[in-house]
Each structure stands twice: as C-alpha cells, then as structure tokens.
Write an enzyme that holds these catalytic residues in place. Sequence first.
Site, PDB file in Angstrom:
ATOM      1  N   ARG A   1      17.192  72.420 -36.774  1.00 30.87           N
ATOM      2  CA  ARG A   1      18.283  71.912 -36.618  1.00 30.87           C
ATOM      3  C   ARG A   1      19.531  71.220 -38.281  1.00 30.87           C
ATOM      4  O   ARG A   1      20.228  71.319 -39.208  1.00 30.87           O
ATOM      5  CB  ARG A   1      18.915  71.217 -35.557  1.00 30.87           C
ATOM      6  CG  ARG A   1      19.018  71.985 -34.023  1.00 30.87           C
ATOM      7  CD  ARG A   1      19.153  70.763 -33.543  1.00 30.87           C
ATOM      8  NE  ARG A   1      20.443  69.854 -33.610  1.00 30.87           N
ATOM      9  CZ  ARG A   1      20.811  69.428 -32.151  1.00 30.87           C
ATOM     10  NH1 ARG A   1      19.900  69.261 -31.205  1.00 30.87           N
ATOM     11  NH2 ARG A   1      21.983  68.905 -31.961  1.00 30.87           N
TER      12      ARG A   1
ATOM     13  N   TYR B   1      34.127  77.348 -37.734  1.00 28.16           N
ATOM     14  CA  TYR B   1      35.572  76.347 -37.026  1.00 28.16           C
ATOM     15  C   TYR B   1      35.344  74.711 -36.937  1.00 28.16           C
ATOM     16  O   TYR B   1      33.964  74.424 -37.442  1.00 28.16           O
ATOM     17  CB  TYR B   1      35.868  76.613 -35.634  1.00 28.16           C
ATOM     18  CG  TYR B   1      34.713  76.499 -34.336  1.00 28.16           C
ATOM     19  CD1 TYR B   1      34.766  75.674 -34.355  1.00 28.16           C
ATOM     20  CD2 TYR B   1      33.975  77.777 -34.110  1.00 28.16           C
ATOM     21  CE1 TYR B   1      34.128  75.342 -32.772  1.00 28.16           C
ATOM     22  CE2 TYR B   1      33.097  77.834 -33.449  1.00 28.16           C
ATOM     23  CZ  TYR B   1      33.197  75.986 -32.118  1.00 28.16           C
ATOM     24  OH  TYR B   1      32.095  75.987 -31.606  1.00 28.16           O
ATOM     25  N   PRO B   2      35.910  74.003 -37.446  1.00 28.57           N
ATOM     26  CA  PRO B   2      35.841  72.947 -37.782  1.00 28.57           C
ATOM     27  C   PRO B   2      36.425  71.894 -36.103  1.00 28.57           C
ATOM     28  O   PRO B   2      37.397  73.427 -35.225  1.00 28.57           O
ATOM     29  CB  PRO B   2      37.079  72.231 -38.721  1.00 28.57           C
ATOM     30  CG  PRO B   2      38.268  73.437 -38.101  1.00 28.57           C
ATOM     31  CD  PRO B   2      37.339  74.770 -37.861  1.00 28.57           C
ATOM     32  N   MET B   3      35.942  71.147 -35.289  1.00 33.29           N
ATOM     33  CA  MET B   3      36.646  70.714 -34.352  1.00 33.29           C
ATOM     34  C   MET B   3      36.587  69.506 -34.332  1.00 33.29           C
ATOM     35  O   MET B   3      35.519  68.695 -35.492  1.00 33.29           O
ATOM     36  CB  MET B   3      35.715  71.054 -33.442  1.00 33.29           C
ATOM     37  CG  MET B   3      34.244  70.792 -33.318  1.00 33.29           C
ATOM     38  SD  MET B   3      33.210  70.747 -32.025  1.00 33.29           S
ATOM     39  CE  MET B   3      33.734  70.093 -30.558  1.00 33.29           C
TER      40      MET B   3
ATOM     41  N   LYS C   1      36.628  65.578 -31.506  1.00 34.99           N
ATOM     42  CA  LYS C   1      36.838  64.710 -30.074  1.00 34.99           C
ATOM     43  C   LYS C   1      37.916  64.244 -30.350  1.00 34.99           C
ATOM     44  O   LYS C   1      38.563  63.340 -30.752  1.00 34.99           O
ATOM     45  CB  LYS C   1      35.588  63.497 -29.696  1.00 34.99           C
ATOM     46  CG  LYS C   1      34.635  64.216 -29.408  1.00 34.99           C
ATOM     47  CD  LYS C   1      34.171  65.160 -28.523  1.00 34.99           C
ATOM     48  CE  LYS C   1      32.732  65.743 -28.295  1.00 34.99           C
ATOM     49  NZ  LYS C   1      31.820  66.969 -29.485  1.00 34.99           N
TER      50      LYS C   1
ATOM     51  N   HIS D   1      26.945  70.600 -21.950  1.00 34.76           N
ATOM     52  CA  HIS D   1      27.413  71.317 -22.963  1.00 34.76           C
ATOM     53  C   HIS D   1      26.294  72.372 -23.865  1.00 34.76           C
ATOM     54  O   HIS D   1      25.963  73.586 -23.860  1.00 34.76           O
ATOM     55  CB  HIS D   1      27.592  70.890 -24.123  1.00 34.76           C
ATOM     56  CG  HIS D   1      29.556  71.235 -25.062  1.00 34.76           C
ATOM     57  ND1 HIS D   1      29.285  72.262 -24.840  1.00 34.76           N
ATOM     58  CD2 HIS D   1      28.403  71.074 -26.314  1.00 34.76           C
ATOM     59  CE1 HIS D   1      30.386  72.381 -25.898  1.00 34.76           C
ATOM     60  NE2 HIS D   1      29.771  72.361 -26.421  1.00 34.76           N
TER      61      HIS D   1
END
Length: 295
Positions: free
Chosen positions: A174, A190-192, A194, A217
Amino acid sequence: MTAPAAAPQRPAAPAAAAEPTYVAPALTLEGWYSHHQLFTVDRAALRALSVDYRRAAGEAMRGAIARLVSPADGGWTAAVQLVGAPADLMLIHMRPSLDGLGAAGRAVLTEPLGDVLRRTYDFLSVTEAGMYSVAVKAAKETAARGGTVGDAEYNARLAELLESERASAHVQKRLFPPAPGEAMPYVCFYPMSKKREAEQNWYALSLEERSRLMWDHGKTGRRYAGKVFQIVTGSVGFAAWEWGVTLFAADPLEFKRIVTEMRFDEVSAKYASFGDFYVGRVVSPSEWVASVLGQ
C-alpha cells in the site's frame, strides 16, 4: 395528623463505567509522494509549430517520459490517455521524496512540446495506510492497565504495533505500490473528503466508531481482490480534498461496480464527498506523445 416522614432513600448504585471512547486523529503510515498531473492539448498552438519542430519535440518528449517511467532513485510514472474527461492526458508520478516528485512534474513541462500542454488539474498527496485498528488496540490496552493515552508505556506499545504493521507485506504494497502492468491497463482516479456537517461529522466520531466503519468498508474492497488494484493517497495539508483514490483494472466496468457497491457502505453513505472522476488507459510514452501530436 402529621404524616410520617418519608424514609430516606437508598443511594442508587453507580452506573457501570462505560467503555472508554477516544476522539483522536487517525494514525497513518506514509510511503511515496504522489502527483497526478492532468493536461489538455492546445491544438492551435500545436498547429503553429513547423512539422520538423513537432517531430523533434515529440522525440524529445518520448525520451523524457521514458526516463520518468522507471527512475533510478525509485518510484514510477504512468502515462494515461483519458476518455470523457475535461482533460486529454494524465501523468501519475510516485517518488520517494517531495523534491523528486517536483522534478518529475517539471520534467515534462520544460520540454519543448510542453509548450502546447495546458494544465487542467493537479493533485498532490502521499501514499497512506490508515492505522485505525492499531490506535484502538493501543488505547484499550492502556485503559485496561489504568494508564493514560499518551503516557510512556502507551507510546512504546504504539510504536511497536506500528513498526509491525509497516513491516507486513500488505502494508508495504500500500505504501510502495507497484507500477501498473499490462494486466490492468485501465485507470480511474478521483479525490474525496469526509463530511463535517452538523449531523454527519466524521471528525466528531470516536476512534472506535471510525475504525469499525473503515473495517466494514475494507471488506467490500477485498471482494474485488484480483479485479481492482487500489492506491489510496492522503492529501490533508497538500490539497483541498483529503484523499485521492487511484484504481487499476483489466475491465473498466469494475470501476462502476466497486464504486457503486462501496457507496452503500455506511462510511460512504453518511460521511463521504467525492470530486470528479477521471478514467482512461495507461499507455506507452510513444502512445502518450502521439496523443499530444494528434497522431
């Protein structure tokens, strides 16, 4: 007649101590720095160049990108042709240092053919592995011994747990993800972030609750093992969005499937906000330059 005085009531037994909760920043481990560069091609500027200039500039750009793909000091660069986006092309750079990342991003722009490229979007971040479960484990062990989160024993135990996680093959992959191969040429980025809304504030949840939600998740994502390879990068302090997600797959429909399914997870349904999605295919340096030249 005077009523007898009421007998004194017995004090209520103290309520059982509630399980301790910890509202604290999530711990993370970091690896390579990452930069997603998106470009459109200024066709008018390209047409103004002579044929010979375009040919020479194209050859120079091919060489520059080829050197970026497998740098001697570690990391990699992926050249991507985008489809259906407000940009034509993307470069994904992974490097061990921020300075090295900056040099990679400038390498294309300083080439003669870079004069016809117009940057439409940049996303700076660093590969990240969240350590929610580790933080919860250390905090609960500390509470069980009657200690305090942040004391010397807690810090020592936390360092031990983090070092063990960092050494695992799963976390290493990772933090230092392999370059995309021919088996999974399609890419989705894509950006995200919370949410921080009154009734949906991720940052007001306890560490235990965030850990539970992220674990659930992750179970959804693990069902796509072998079909989708995911790189998560943290961008808090680097960009307006808080994370970037880059997915690779052999079948681009897997992007639709995994994102759809994950949006029904509680953590996404309640707490996630998403930016634009950019989809395309990883190509060779020659194909990338051919796209610039319109060939």
